[in-house]
Each structure stands twice: as C-alpha cells, then as structure tokens.
Write an enzyme that holds these catalytic residues in place. Structure first.
Site, PDB file in Angstrom:
ATOM      1  N   ALA A  22       2.389 -15.352  11.419  1.00  0.00           N
ATOM      2  CA  ALA A  22       2.415 -14.121  10.608  1.00  0.00           C
ATOM      3  C   ALA A  22       3.813 -13.720  10.152  1.00  0.00           C
ATOM      4  O   ALA A  22       3.951 -12.903   9.239  1.00  0.00           O
ATOM      5  CB  ALA A  22       1.788 -12.968  11.394  1.00  0.00           C
ATOM      6  N   GLY A  24       5.974 -15.729   8.748  1.00  0.00           N
ATOM      7  CA  GLY A  24       6.486 -16.678   7.766  1.00  0.00           C
ATOM      8  C   GLY A  24       6.312 -16.256   6.323  1.00  0.00           C
ATOM      9  O   GLY A  24       5.893 -15.131   6.018  1.00  0.00           O
ATOM     10  N   GLY A  25       6.642 -17.204   5.451  1.00  0.00           N
ATOM     11  CA  GLY A  25       6.610 -16.942   4.007  1.00  0.00           C
ATOM     12  C   GLY A  25       5.218 -16.588   3.515  1.00  0.00           C
ATOM     13  O   GLY A  25       5.057 -15.724   2.641  1.00  0.00           O
ATOM     14  N   ILE A  26       4.195 -17.252   4.018  1.00  0.00           N
ATOM     15  CA  ILE A  26       2.811 -16.887   3.681  1.00  0.00           C
ATOM     16  C   ILE A  26       2.356 -15.735   4.579  1.00  0.00           C
ATOM     17  O   ILE A  26       1.717 -14.784   4.110  1.00  0.00           O
ATOM     18  CB  ILE A  26       1.862 -18.101   3.890  1.00  0.00           C
ATOM     19  CG1 ILE A  26       2.215 -19.217   2.912  1.00  0.00           C
ATOM     20  CG2 ILE A  26       0.394 -17.689   3.730  1.00  0.00           C
ATOM     21  CD1 ILE A  26       1.566 -20.560   3.220  1.00  0.00           C
ATOM     22  N   ASP A  47       3.319 -14.883  16.107  1.00  0.00           N
ATOM     23  CA  ASP A  47       4.311 -15.885  15.680  1.00  0.00           C
ATOM     24  C   ASP A  47       5.175 -16.196  16.885  1.00  0.00           C
ATOM     25  O   ASP A  47       5.107 -15.503  17.911  1.00  0.00           O
ATOM     26  CB  ASP A  47       5.164 -15.353  14.501  1.00  0.00           C
ATOM     27  CG  ASP A  47       5.707 -16.492  13.626  1.00  0.00           C
ATOM     28  OD1 ASP A  47       6.424 -17.361  14.152  1.00  0.00           O
ATOM     29  OD2 ASP A  47       5.420 -16.503  12.424  1.00  0.00           O
ATOM     30  N   ARG A  94       6.796 -27.628   2.733  1.00  0.00           N
ATOM     31  CA  ARG A  94       7.506 -28.736   2.089  1.00  0.00           C
ATOM     32  C   ARG A  94       8.861 -28.314   1.545  1.00  0.00           C
ATOM     33  O   ARG A  94       9.062 -27.156   1.184  1.00  0.00           O
ATOM     34  CB  ARG A  94       6.680 -29.265   0.910  1.00  0.00           C
ATOM     35  CG  ARG A  94       5.501 -30.076   1.323  1.00  0.00           C
ATOM     36  CD  ARG A  94       4.895 -30.783   0.132  1.00  0.00           C
ATOM     37  NE  ARG A  94       4.223 -29.899  -0.794  1.00  0.00           N
ATOM     38  CZ  ARG A  94       3.924 -30.223  -2.048  1.00  0.00           C
ATOM     39  NH1 ARG A  94       4.280 -31.400  -2.532  1.00  0.00           N
ATOM     40  NH2 ARG A  94       3.283 -29.374  -2.827  1.00  0.00           N
ATOM     41  N   ASP A 163      -5.981 -23.883  -4.909  1.00  0.00           N
ATOM     42  CA  ASP A 163      -6.249 -24.839  -5.997  1.00  0.00           C
ATOM     43  C   ASP A 163      -7.192 -24.222  -7.031  1.00  0.00           C
ATOM     44  O   ASP A 163      -7.028 -24.430  -8.236  1.00  0.00           O
ATOM     45  CB  ASP A 163      -6.828 -26.136  -5.426  1.00  0.00           C
ATOM     46  CG  ASP A 163      -5.871 -26.795  -4.452  1.00  0.00           C
ATOM     47  OD1 ASP A 163      -4.671 -26.874  -4.768  1.00  0.00           O
ATOM     48  OD2 ASP A 163      -6.307 -27.208  -3.362  1.00  0.00           O
ATOM     49  N   ARG A 166      -5.256 -21.510  -8.981  1.00  0.00           N
ATOM     50  CA  ARG A 166      -4.388 -22.144  -9.990  1.00  0.00           C
ATOM     51  C   ARG A 166      -5.217 -22.661 -11.163  1.00  0.00           C
ATOM     52  O   ARG A 166      -4.854 -22.451 -12.336  1.00  0.00           O
ATOM     53  CB  ARG A 166      -3.624 -23.315  -9.350  1.00  0.00           C
ATOM     54  CG  ARG A 166      -2.513 -22.859  -8.436  1.00  0.00           C
ATOM     55  CD  ARG A 166      -1.950 -24.019  -7.634  1.00  0.00           C
ATOM     56  NE  ARG A 166      -0.733 -23.639  -6.932  1.00  0.00           N
ATOM     57  CZ  ARG A 166      -0.304 -24.223  -5.826  1.00  0.00           C
ATOM     58  NH1 ARG A 166      -0.978 -25.234  -5.291  1.00  0.00           N
ATOM     59  NH2 ARG A 166       0.811 -23.822  -5.257  1.00  0.00           N
ATOM     60  N   HIS A 190      -6.791 -31.354  -0.330  1.00  0.00           N
ATOM     61  CA  HIS A 190      -5.671 -30.515  -0.764  1.00  0.00           C
ATOM     62  C   HIS A 190      -4.359 -31.293  -0.680  1.00  0.00           C
ATOM     63  O   HIS A 190      -3.474 -30.985   0.115  1.00  0.00           O
ATOM     64  CB  HIS A 190      -5.604 -29.226   0.071  1.00  0.00           C
ATOM     65  CG  HIS A 190      -4.430 -28.364  -0.307  1.00  0.00           C
ATOM     66  ND1 HIS A 190      -4.355 -27.732  -1.530  1.00  0.00           N
ATOM     67  CD2 HIS A 190      -3.290 -28.067   0.345  1.00  0.00           C
ATOM     68  CE1 HIS A 190      -3.203 -27.074  -1.596  1.00  0.00           C
ATOM     69  NE2 HIS A 190      -2.538 -27.268  -0.467  1.00  0.00           N
ATOM     70  N   MET A 241      -0.229 -18.254  -2.418  1.00  0.00           N
ATOM     71  CA  MET A 241      -1.044 -18.713  -1.274  1.00  0.00           C
ATOM     72  C   MET A 241      -1.590 -17.521  -0.505  1.00  0.00           C
ATOM     73  O   MET A 241      -2.764 -17.512  -0.093  1.00  0.00           O
ATOM     74  CB  MET A 241      -0.206 -19.608  -0.357  1.00  0.00           C
ATOM     75  CG  MET A 241      -0.982 -20.171   0.826  1.00  0.00           C
ATOM     76  SD  MET A 241      -2.337 -21.254   0.323  1.00  0.00           S
ATOM     77  CE  MET A 241      -3.774 -20.344   0.881  1.00  0.00           C
TER      78      MET A 241
HETATM   79  P1  NAI Z   1       7.253 -20.644   6.818  1.00  0.00           P
HETATM   80  O1  NAI Z   1       8.167 -21.612   7.472  1.00  0.00           O
HETATM   81  O2  NAI Z   1       7.822 -19.615   5.919  1.00  0.00           O
HETATM   82  O3  NAI Z   1       6.396 -19.881   7.922  1.00  0.00           O
HETATM   83  C1  NAI Z   1       5.749 -20.549   8.949  1.00  0.00           C
HETATM   84  C2  NAI Z   1       5.695 -19.635  10.148  1.00  0.00           C
HETATM   85  O4  NAI Z   1       5.042 -20.337  11.195  1.00  0.00           O
HETATM   86  C3  NAI Z   1       7.079 -19.209  10.677  1.00  0.00           C
HETATM   87  O5  NAI Z   1       7.139 -17.794  10.808  1.00  0.00           O
HETATM   88  C4  NAI Z   1       7.156 -19.901  12.023  1.00  0.00           C
HETATM   89  O6  NAI Z   1       7.886 -19.155  12.995  1.00  0.00           O
HETATM   90  C5  NAI Z   1       5.697 -19.994  12.395  1.00  0.00           C
HETATM   91  N1  NAI Z   1       5.424 -20.974  13.429  1.00  0.00           N
HETATM   92  C6  NAI Z   1       5.987 -22.193  13.621  1.00  0.00           C
HETATM   93  N2  NAI Z   1       5.465 -22.761  14.730  1.00  0.00           N
HETATM   94  C7  NAI Z   1       4.560 -21.888  15.214  1.00  0.00           C
HETATM   95  C8  NAI Z   1       3.700 -21.900  16.337  1.00  0.00           C
HETATM   96  N3  NAI Z   1       3.664 -22.923  17.188  1.00  0.00           N
HETATM   97  N4  NAI Z   1       2.909 -20.830  16.537  1.00  0.00           N
HETATM   98  C9  NAI Z   1       2.925 -19.786  15.682  1.00  0.00           C
HETATM   99  N5  NAI Z   1       3.721 -19.714  14.615  1.00  0.00           N
HETATM  100  C10 NAI Z   1       4.531 -20.760  14.396  1.00  0.00           C
HETATM  101  O7  NAI Z   1       6.135 -21.518   6.043  1.00  0.00           O
HETATM  102  P2  NAI Z   1       5.075 -20.997   4.962  1.00  0.00           P
HETATM  103  O8  NAI Z   1       5.671 -21.082   3.610  1.00  0.00           O
HETATM  104  O9  NAI Z   1       4.500 -19.727   5.435  1.00  0.00           O
HETATM  105  O10 NAI Z   1       3.982 -22.185   5.039  1.00  0.00           O
HETATM  106  C11 NAI Z   1       3.177 -22.345   6.178  1.00  0.00           C
HETATM  107  C12 NAI Z   1       2.261 -23.549   6.016  1.00  0.00           C
HETATM  108  O11 NAI Z   1       1.325 -23.333   4.947  1.00  0.00           O
HETATM  109  C13 NAI Z   1       2.980 -24.854   5.678  1.00  0.00           C
HETATM  110  O12 NAI Z   1       2.447 -25.908   6.440  1.00  0.00           O
HETATM  111  C14 NAI Z   1       2.665 -25.063   4.202  1.00  0.00           C
HETATM  112  O13 NAI Z   1       2.725 -26.415   3.828  1.00  0.00           O
HETATM  113  C15 NAI Z   1       1.256 -24.529   4.154  1.00  0.00           C
HETATM  114  N6  NAI Z   1       0.767 -24.213   2.800  1.00  0.00           N
HETATM  115  C16 NAI Z   1      -0.560 -24.444   2.562  1.00  0.00           C
HETATM  116  C17 NAI Z   1      -1.092 -24.204   1.323  1.00  0.00           C
HETATM  117  C18 NAI Z   1      -2.552 -24.434   1.087  1.00  0.00           C
HETATM  118  O14 NAI Z   1      -2.981 -24.371  -0.079  1.00  0.00           O
HETATM  119  N7  NAI Z   1      -3.366 -24.664   2.098  1.00  0.00           N
HETATM  120  C19 NAI Z   1      -0.276 -23.700   0.211  1.00  0.00           C
HETATM  121  C20 NAI Z   1       1.089 -23.413   0.596  1.00  0.00           C
HETATM  122  C21 NAI Z   1       1.579 -23.694   1.841  1.00  0.00           C
END
Ligand code: NAI
Length: 329
Positions: A22, A24-26, A47, A94, A163, A166, A190, A241
């Site tokens: 929670a 993170g960026g998403i 998190d 990524r 998807d 978009r 995906h 997302m």
């Molecule tokens: P981010 O790096 O900004 O955030 C990820 C968060 O996960 C961070 O706050 C981090 O502390 C936390 N985290 C890491 N290990 C953890 C654990 N063991 N337990 C709990 N939290 C943990 O990354 P973002 O941008 O939020 O992306 C997250 C994922 O979503 C990536 O794998 C990305 O590829 C994926 N994604 C999927 C999409 C889809 O269409 N399904 C589209 C865009 C991204």
C-alpha cells in the site's frame, strides 16, 4: 466492462479490503480510491515500509471508510484477518529495457509469501493480483493455495483491467467516441503479445483496416512500456493502474454483494483455450468471486492468428509460475 452509469448500489454490506504493498506507486493512489469507495467499510493497508504515514494521511479524508495500517510481516495477519478482498500490488516495477518476466525473481517470492499469509488468515477472501509478471504470479498464487488445501479458483484473479482501460481509451480516441461508451474485451495474458484486444468485439461496433487493426493492437500491447520509458527509471504505470484496479475492486465488491451482470476481463483459471490453465477473458463476478468464465466469442482471422502465436509464450510463463511454487520449500 459494465458501464459505470448502469451500476446500481442496492446493497452496502460491511466489507474489509486489505491492500498489500500500500505504500508504493500503485498502492497509494489505489488506497485513496478505495477510501472513496462506498462499498468499502474498512481499508487495511500493509507494506514493509512507510504505510503508517499513508494511513494517517488518508484517515483525514471525510469518508466513512476506516483506515488501518500494518507494517512488516509480524503485523500481516492483523491486516488480513476478516478481509473479504485482498488486493496485491506489492513488488518491484519495471525499469526501461525490462520485460515483465525480468521481475520474476524478485516478485515470485513476495507474492508467494503474501498469498500464504492470506491462505492462512483469510482463506475465504477474493485475491486480486496486480504484481507482475501476472502470467506467472497468478499460477504461483493458485499453486500456493492448493498446497495449503484452501484453493478456490473463483477467488484468485489476475488484474488485467488496465489493458481494457487502455484499449477503451485508445479506441474511443481513434474513433471520436464517448469514452464511457466504449468496451473492448482484452484476452490472453498480461505481457507483450499475450495481451490480445478483441477489436472485432468492440462495443459500439467499430471497423478497422487490417493495418489499423495491427497498429492499434500493438499500441495497446506496448502501452505499459511507453509509460515505463516516459518515467525513465522512476517506475511503471501507477495512476492508471490504480484507476483500473479500483474499478476491478468495485466490480468484485458489487459481485460479492449480489449485484447481477457484473463483467470484467481478468486472468483466471480457465478452460476456454485447450492446454492453457489460466487465461484472461471476460468473467462474470458474483457472490463468491468469479461466477462464470465466459467464452471468447467469435474471433476474426487477425485475432485467431495472434492468439495461436502468443500461446507458447503464455504457456511458458504460466509453467514458470507453477514450477516455482511446486519447487518452493
Ligand atoms: P513500487 O515499487 O512503487 O511499490 C511496491 C510496493 O511494494 C513498495 O511500497 C514496497 O515497499 C512494497 N513491497 C515490497 N515487498 C513487499 C512485501 N514483501 N510485502 C509487502 N509490500 C512489499 O511499485 P508499483 O509501481 O506500485 O508496482 C507494483 C507492482 O505492480 C509491480 O510488480 C508492477 O510491475 C506491477 N504492475 C502491474 C500492472 C498490471 O496491469 N497488473 C500494471 C502496472 C504495474
């Protein structure tokens, strides 16, 4: 996807949503959207770092959703206990030049550990997996729950709604249509070529030349990479997302509440394509999660060929997830 205007809000049952990753960026914008959702009563944020601040910040928004914060593995059970829906965007995104599969080594173990905790603390909950590579993380989740004896295929959902979002946007722009009216089913998986928009099944009906069809399909498939490159090392799609995941979560809650005719495209256990155990297609959401996996309908020649040519990649990515989970200690 069902148009928002047709979504009634007959019942508002108490619903706890757990959001893992929670901070993170998403996670952060998704938490905000869930805090604004009238079908959520409690929002439990988890998190490994920084989530207390996100929760304190959100708790000042004057909506009735109760926000709680849980940091680190020792607090994970408290986050999950009593959850109806668990949304998982935890893991690394990524960077330019990477494929989603390049994330496997880091994210496979993260998803497995979180799903194990969900299987232990809220085995009845619907799990929605955002973490990439979705083509592999969903099989990991399923196999992990199978090993624990608590797998229910209706309750493990890979989130591919971005998807669709978009595809809807790009087709509406290309044809000058009202955004809210356009619905393009997206099937397959995906990642890259496994993302297959069914332009021939667009609502309202649109026509494309063969060249336009190819260009539009590639634009939808490459949209995530365009964002990764534009962010130049600072992550992948987060805001779109979060928007797409909030929509998927709302549809799921509507289904759990017994609302009829709630359809979304999602990557789930499926038999719609022979020999491919998980596949994204339109699903009907119901009181227990996925109520029905819909068929693919009629594909045109371009879509039929694209489906055949992406299957080896999809199968291999699914198998990679299955093997990881089976070989894990
Ligand atoms: P981010 O790096 O900004 O955030 C990820 C968060 O996960 C961070 O706050 C981090 O502390 C936390 N985290 C890491 N290990 C953890 C654990 N063991 N337990 C709990 N939290 C943990 O990354 P973002 O941008 O939020 O992306 C997250 C994922 O979503 C990536 O794998 C990305 O590829 C994926 N994604 C999927 C999409 C889809 O269409 N399904 C589209 C865009 C991204």
């Amino acid at each position: 996807m069902v148009a928002r205007s047709s979504r009634r809000s007959l019942r508002c049952e108490a619903r706890k949503v757990a959001l893992l990753g929670a901070g993170g960026g998403i996670g952060q914008p998704l938490a905000l959207l869930l805090k604004m959702n009238k079908f959520v009563t409690e929002l439990a944020l988890y998190d490994i770092v920084g989530v207390a601040g996100v929760a304190a910040d959100l708790s000042h928004c004057n909506t009735p959703v109760k926000v709680t914060a849980f940091t680190g593995p020792e607090e994970l059970a408290g986050c999950l206990s009593g959850a109806d829906l668990v949304v998982i965007p935890a893991g690394v995104p990524r960077k330019p030049g990477m494929t989603r599969d390049d994330l496997f080594n880091t994210n496979a173990g993260i998803v497995q550990a979180l799903v194990q905790a969900a299987g232990k603390n809220c085995p009845q909950a619907v799990l929605e997996i955002i973490t990439n590579p979705v083509n592999s993380t969903v099989p990991i989740a399923a196999e992990t729950l199978k090993a624990m004896g608590v797998y229910d295929p209706k309750k493990v959902i890979g989130v591919t709604s971005l998807d669709v979002v978009r595809a809807n946007t790009f087709v509406a722009e290309a044809r000058g249509l009202d955004m809210k009216d356009v619905d393009v089913p997206v099937i397959g998986g995906h990642a890259g070529a496994t993302i297959l928009p069914l332009l021939s099944q667009t609502t309202p009906a649109v026509t494309f030349t063969e060249a336009e069809k190819k260009a539009m399909t590639e634009k939808i498939q490459n949209a995530g990479t365009v964002v990764v490159e534009a962010k130049a090392g600072k992550g992948s799609a987060t805001l779109s997302m979060a928007y797409a995941a909030a929509r998927m979560a709302e549809s799921t809650l509507l289904g759990l509440n017994g609302e009829p005719n709630i359809y979304e495209c999602a990557f789930v256990q499926s038999e719609v394509v022979a020999d491919v155990p998980y596949f994204a297609s339109k699903v009907l959401l119901g009181p227990h999660g996925v109520a029905k996996v819909m068929g693919l309908g009629e594909l045109d020649a371009f879509e039929t060929a694209a489906l055949q040519s992406m299957l080896p990649q999809l199968k291999a990515e699914i198998q990679k997830g299955v093997d990881f989970a089976k070989n894990a200690k």
